[in-house]
Design a protein around this motif. Structure first.
Motif, PDB file in Angstrom:
ATOM      1  N   PRO A  43       5.264   4.467   8.750  1.00 42.57           N
ATOM      2  CA  PRO A  43       5.052   4.662   7.305  1.00 42.57           C
ATOM      3  C   PRO A  43       6.030   5.664   6.715  1.00 42.57           C
ATOM      4  O   PRO A  43       6.505   5.493   5.581  1.00 42.57           O
ATOM      5  CB  PRO A  43       3.603   5.153   7.225  1.00 42.57           C
ATOM      6  N   GLY A  44       6.313   6.727   7.465  1.00 43.06           N
ATOM      7  CA  GLY A  44       7.249   7.722   6.961  1.00 43.06           C
ATOM      8  C   GLY A  44       8.626   7.144   6.717  1.00 43.06           C
ATOM      9  O   GLY A  44       9.316   7.521   5.760  1.00 43.06           O
TER      10      GLY A  44
ATOM     11  N   VAL B 125      11.189  -2.141  -8.538  1.00 49.66           N
ATOM     12  CA  VAL B 125      10.842  -2.167  -7.118  1.00 49.66           C
ATOM     13  C   VAL B 125      10.011  -3.430  -6.889  1.00 49.66           C
ATOM     14  O   VAL B 125       8.985  -3.626  -7.553  1.00 49.66           O
ATOM     15  CB  VAL B 125      10.065  -0.905  -6.687  1.00 49.66           C
ATOM     16  N   GLU B 126      10.450  -4.264  -5.952  1.00 51.70           N
ATOM     17  CA  GLU B 126       9.771  -5.528  -5.726  1.00 51.70           C
ATOM     18  C   GLU B 126       9.537  -5.738  -4.231  1.00 51.70           C
ATOM     19  O   GLU B 126      10.297  -5.231  -3.396  1.00 51.70           O
ATOM     20  CB  GLU B 126      10.611  -6.700  -6.258  1.00 51.70           C
ATOM     21  N   THR B 127       8.499  -6.525  -3.936  1.00 53.18           N
ATOM     22  CA  THR B 127       8.267  -6.978  -2.565  1.00 53.18           C
ATOM     23  C   THR B 127       8.047  -8.487  -2.596  1.00 53.18           C
ATOM     24  O   THR B 127       7.550  -9.028  -3.590  1.00 53.18           O
ATOM     25  CB  THR B 127       7.044  -6.291  -1.928  1.00 53.18           C
ATOM     26  N   ASP B 128       8.403  -9.135  -1.500  1.00 52.79           N
ATOM     27  CA  ASP B 128       8.252 -10.590  -1.432  1.00 52.79           C
ATOM     28  C   ASP B 128       8.319 -11.022   0.027  1.00 52.79           C
ATOM     29  O   ASP B 128       8.656 -10.225   0.919  1.00 52.79           O
ATOM     30  CB  ASP B 128       9.340 -11.289  -2.244  1.00 52.79           C
TER      31      ASP B 128
ATOM     32  N   ASP C  13       0.941   3.898  -3.145  1.00 48.09           N
ATOM     33  CA  ASP C  13       0.632   5.320  -2.959  1.00 48.09           C
ATOM     34  C   ASP C  13       1.759   6.209  -3.471  1.00 48.09           C
ATOM     35  O   ASP C  13       1.517   7.351  -3.890  1.00 48.09           O
ATOM     36  CB  ASP C  13       0.372   5.606  -1.479  1.00 48.09           C
ATOM     37  N   MET C  14       2.993   5.717  -3.448  1.00 49.55           N
ATOM     38  CA  MET C  14       4.151   6.509  -3.860  1.00 49.55           C
ATOM     39  C   MET C  14       4.446   6.383  -5.349  1.00 49.55           C
ATOM     40  O   MET C  14       5.282   7.142  -5.876  1.00 49.55           O
ATOM     41  CB  MET C  14       5.408   6.062  -3.087  1.00 49.55           C
ATOM     42  N   GLU C  15       3.793   5.448  -6.045  1.00 47.27           N
ATOM     43  CA  GLU C  15       4.207   5.108  -7.409  1.00 47.27           C
ATOM     44  C   GLU C  15       4.178   6.318  -8.339  1.00 47.27           C
ATOM     45  O   GLU C  15       5.135   6.581  -9.075  1.00 47.27           O
ATOM     46  CB  GLU C  15       3.329   3.980  -7.935  1.00 47.27           C
ATOM     47  N   LYS C  16       3.073   7.080  -8.342  1.00 46.32           N
ATOM     48  CA  LYS C  16       2.979   8.239  -9.239  1.00 46.32           C
ATOM     49  C   LYS C  16       4.053   9.269  -8.922  1.00 46.32           C
ATOM     50  O   LYS C  16       4.657   9.868  -9.818  1.00 46.32           O
ATOM     51  CB  LYS C  16       1.592   8.868  -9.129  1.00 46.32           C
TER      52      LYS C  16
ATOM     53  N   ASP D 272       0.830  -1.205   0.000  1.00 47.96           N
ATOM     54  CA  ASP D 272       0.000   0.000   0.000  1.00 47.96           C
ATOM     55  C   ASP D 272       0.866   1.257   0.000  1.00 47.96           C
ATOM     56  O   ASP D 272       0.568   2.236  -0.711  1.00 47.96           O
ATOM     57  CB  ASP D 272      -0.929   0.005   1.217  1.00 47.96           C
ATOM     58  N   VAL D 273       1.939   1.236   0.800  1.00 48.46           N
ATOM     59  CA  VAL D 273       2.823   2.406   0.860  1.00 48.46           C
ATOM     60  C   VAL D 273       3.469   2.650  -0.492  1.00 48.46           C
ATOM     61  O   VAL D 273       3.520   3.782  -0.995  1.00 48.46           O
ATOM     62  CB  VAL D 273       3.898   2.200   1.950  1.00 48.46           C
TER      63      VAL D 273
END
Length: 871
Positions: A607-608, A638-641, A577-580, A573-574
């Motif tokens: 979150p910050g 950018v990846e998450t796992d 939200d930052m993608e754009k 989610d974080v």
């Protein structure tokens, strides 16, 4: 007789004396002559029998052991006796065993005793040992010397008798004395010799007449007998010495030696007694030899004994088992040889104990097996080098270097081939020093190279040994590449920790200054109108203060001294939200791919801080891509796992209690980094960007945030191939989330009328805060340190509603002050302030429950809002 009637008494006495003397002389002559002749003959026969008997005794062992050489040597000793013509030893079968001299071939040994033939005397004696007949000995002795001696004696005595008869007429009165005294003296001497058996005694005489000649002859006879006695003693002594030598050889033999007949033991040596378990020889004599034979070998032993008796030949050593008195089984080599004749055969058995040898062999086998197991299963490489060639390597060596065992043992394979180029000079220098006999350390490290060219660090430990009788080197090598990597990580971590401590201290002092600057600037804005010309300058100062606050916040994040506000969140989610914003940030010419695992683990985080991590990594990736030429595709991924503990390399692990991780990775196709740069990228103020293009705090801030949250950061990069930063964030099951800081709803400070005890060691900060609070209606007691605050409370008995104290102060900090006052004051309300925090009010950067804290630098508005929320 009638004539005697007319003689005077003197004459008659003289006649009687003369006749008595003559008669006695005649009788004595006859008696002595017969006795002497018989004595000569008897002595000769006694001596002959004596020599025969003694020789038979000494030759018994030679005949038993079938030793003609030693028997012949014994017979040759008889040649010293001139009367002995020949000597022969016959076996029981009548065969001549050994002989000396020229014997009468017509004579055959028969019954024991003496016999005469012509001028020779034959003596036959049995050869026996322990009442057992083994043969006969025959001595052939010449009687000519005896006959000549008797003839000489008769002539001498006859002459002497005639002289005596003639002299008896003249000196009849002295005749008896002249004759009787020497005879008595001779008789006495003979008796002494007979009693003492001392043939060295001599008959003393003062005359040179027949009596003197008789004495001389008698003395000559004694001399002859004495010489024969000496010769006999020499022979006996030689025989005894020979027997003693053989006895010593047998008794002192390291092997057990025993004699047995029909299985019955008749002799044992000392070693046999020791092996049998008995204490005396007598205890073994008469026992059956098969009592000591192991049951498994009895049949074999019986066959060997039967073979020896039948073939009359010995059997060689074979390995057998025997049993001692206490039942202990022992290994031995056993050999045997038959002795004696067929009817009375004795078996000589030699037993060599192999028990200790077997035990030693077994120990060697076990030792070799243990060494082989250690050698084969060792996690360290082991090898043996002789003459600069490998003669033995273990499987770990093959695994380390990739060569086969045959390649290691090849004649043209040199150990130097395993040394990397950067360590070759060092190894060759060691070899040169060792060849000169100079000292070189047994333990050292060097860079090695495998068959495939892979390089790694090895720790070597060498020792000298003998291999097949020649000097060799035994080496143990251990791969310490990972150890060096971990040591380097530790040094880097320690360095970063030291820099972090320094950065935290700087930020603390700087925050005090910013608190004063921002506070007074805020008070100034409150006191002047908005249209005042100074306002715009104050606004610029405010902006600079905020930038300074951001800088100190980065320093605190790097040093892990900032207080974070964690909550449970989804990393996807974080990032979504930052993608754009990230696309606008990097520009349209760089492609950004976002690959997110839909089933990502939720984490506890600020979150910050997550935004700060992603933002800094993407910006660094952008700058790295733009520093390359245009041949590489410009792409950021950018990846998450999710990762479990087992899926994370052990070299990354820092906390074994963490079992699951959420992974955030940012990859780029930029210029990449060398090893030297990788070692420094997390250091504060280190940057590869140009002047004015970076503060050098981006990666150091990320490093501080990750470590503060017990995470792991790993970097993979190669020059020209880009970089990948991977964050392993621990998945925390703790649902407790720190309450967020109070957001100001009002733009102006809040007033109040309560009493506050303000403790601050920085005078400028204390003056600013006290002035601001007093202006807002608060009553203030101020103290420059904890001790002064305690004095005001305990001595001046001041009353207050709130304690505001700096956390870090000399001698006694704010937490210690509160602990001291809590025991004495009920419902004590406290507000802590600090430029950074210690672990006494935070755990891993998270504020402890129930603690009120205000971070420096703070504004008057923030201070009053925090006070109002507490009061």
């Amino acid at each position: 007789m009638k004539l005697n009637l007319h003689l005077s008494i003197q004459r008659k006495l003289q006649l009687i004396i003369m006749m008595a003397s003559v008669g006695m002389l005649l009788l004595s002559f006859i008696v002595i002559t017969i006795k002497t002749i018989n004595d000569y003959k008897t002595n000769l026969e006694k001596e002959a029998l004596y020599f025969a008997k003694m020789t038979a005794e000494y030759c018994a062992s030679d005949l038993i052991f079938d030793d003609p050489v030693n028997a012949s040597a014994t017979l040759k000793s008889l040649k010293k006796i001139p009367e002995i013509i020949s000597a022969s030893i016959y076996t029981l079968s009548g065969d001549k065993f050994v002989s000396i001299g020229n014997s009468d071939s017509s004579f055959q040994a028969s019954e024991n005793g003496l016999s005469y033939k012509n001028d020779r005397m034959y003596v036959v004696e049995s050869v026996e040992y322990k009442h057992k007949l083994y043969g006969k000995i025959c001595l052939e002795i010449s009687t000519t010397p005896l006959r000549e001696k008797i003839e000489q004696y008769l002539f001498t005595m006859s002459s002497f008798l005639i002289i005596l008869i003639l002299l008896s007429f003249l000196i009849s009165g002295r005749l008896q004395k002249l004759i009787s005294d020497p005879i008595l003296r001779l008789a006495k001497t003979t008796r002494e010799i007979s009693e003492l058996e001392d043939y060295s005694v001599k008959v003393k005489t003062k005359s040179n007449d027949e009596i003197g000649a008789l004495y001389d002859s008698f003395n000559m006879m004694l001399d002859q007998i004495h010489q024969r006695d000496i010769q006999r003693n020499q022979v006996l002594r030689a025989l005894r010495e020979s027997e003693e030598r053989y006895r010593k050889v047998i008794e002192l033999s390291p092997n057990a030696i025993l004699l047995h007949r029909d299985g019955e033991i008749i002799y044992v040596n000392r070693r046999a007694v020791e092996l049998s378990g008995y204490s005396k020889k007598e205890e073994l004599i008469g026992k059956d030899v098969f009592e000591f034979v192991h049951p498994d070998f009895k049949q074999k032993i019986k066959y060997r004994l039967s073979h020896m008796e039948k073939e009359n030949t010995g059997v060689p050593f074979i390995e057998e088992k025997f049993i001692s008195r206490d039942g202990t089984e022992k290994d031995a080599l056993v050999a045997g040889v038959p002795l004696g004749n067929d009817k009375n055969k004795i078996i000589l058995t030699v037993v060599q104990d192999l028990t200790e040898v077997k035990r030693a062999q077994q120990a060697v086998v076990q030792s070799e097996a243990r060494f082989r197991q250690i050698f084969e299963k060792s996690d360290d490489g082991m090898y043996v080098i002789r003459d600069q060639r490998f003669v033995m390597v273990n499987p770990k060596m093959i695994q380390l270097f990739g060569y086969t065992e045959e390649e290691f043992y090849a004649k043209d394979f040199s150990p130097v081939q395993l040394v990397a180029e950067e360590s070759l000079e060092f190894i060759l220098k060691r070899q040169a020093l060792a060849s000169k006999g100079e000292f070189v350390p047994a333990q050292y490290e060097f860079r090695a190279v495998s068959k495939t060219g892979e390089r790694f660090d090895l720790h070597a430990n060498l020792s000298l040994l003998h291999w097949d009788g020649e000097p060799a080197i035994f080496g143990i090598v251990r791969d310490v590449t990972q150890q060096h990597h971990l040591e380097e990580q530790l040094r880097q971590s320690q360095k970063m920790e030291a820099i972090g401590t320094l950065a935290g201290g700087v930020a603390h002092d700087f925050n005090n200054l910013l608190t004063v600057i921002s506070g007074h600037m805020e008070l100034a804005q409150i006191k002047i109108e908005n249209d005042h010309p100074v306002v715009k300058h104050l606004k610029e100062v405010e902006k600079a203060g905020k930038r300074a606050q951001n800088l100190t916040r980065q320093l605190l994040a790097f040093s892990r001294k900032q207080i974070i506000k964690r909550k449970q969140l989804n990393v996807n989610d974080v990032i979504t939200d930052m993608e754009k914003m990230l696309i606008r940030l990097i520009g349209e010419d760089i492609r950004i791919d976002v690959n997110l695992n839909e089933k990502i683990y939720p984490i506890m985080a600020d979150p910050g801080q997550i935004e700060q991590i992603v933002m800094n990594l993407v910006i660094n990736a952008r700058d790295a891509i733009k520093a390359t030429d245009h041949t590489n595709p410009w792409r950021i991924t950018v990846e998450t796992d999710n990762r479990t503990k087992d899926e994370v390399s052990e070299s990354f692990m820092e906390n074994e209690n963490i079992h699951n991780y959420t992974v955030i990775s940012v990859s780029d196709t930029g210029i990449g980094m060398s090893e030297d740069i990788k070692e420094k990228i997390f250091e504060p103020f280190f940057t590869t960007k140009g002047i004015g293009k970076g503060t050098g705090l981006g990666l150091s801030t990320i490093y501080g945030i990750v470590k503060q949250n017990s995470g792991i950061i790993h970097v993979y990069s190669e020059p020209g191939k880009g970089s990948t930063f991977t964050i392993f964030w621990p998945v925390d099951t703790d649902d407790s989330v720190e309450a967020e800081e109070i957001t100001a709803h009002n733009k102006s400070p809040l007033t109040g009328n309560e009493t506050i005890l303000f403790v601050e060691d920085e005078d400028s900060v204390r003056d600013f805060a006290v002035s601001a609070l007093e202006a807002l209606g608060y009553s203030i007691y101020e103290a420059p340190n904890a001790k002064e605050a305690i004095r005001l409370i305990e001595e001046d008995h001041i009353q207050f509603d709130l304690l505001v104290t700096d956390l870090i102060m000399p001698e006694m900090g704010g937490k210690e002050l509160v602990d001291h006052l809590t025991d004495k004051m009920d419902r004590l309300k406290v507000l802590f302030t600090s430029g950074y925090t210690e672990s006494n009010i935070v755990q891993d950067g998270i504020l402890n429950e129930g603690i009120n804290f205000l971070h420096k630098p703070y504004s008057v508005q923030q201070l009053t809002q925090k006070i109002r929320s507490i009061l």
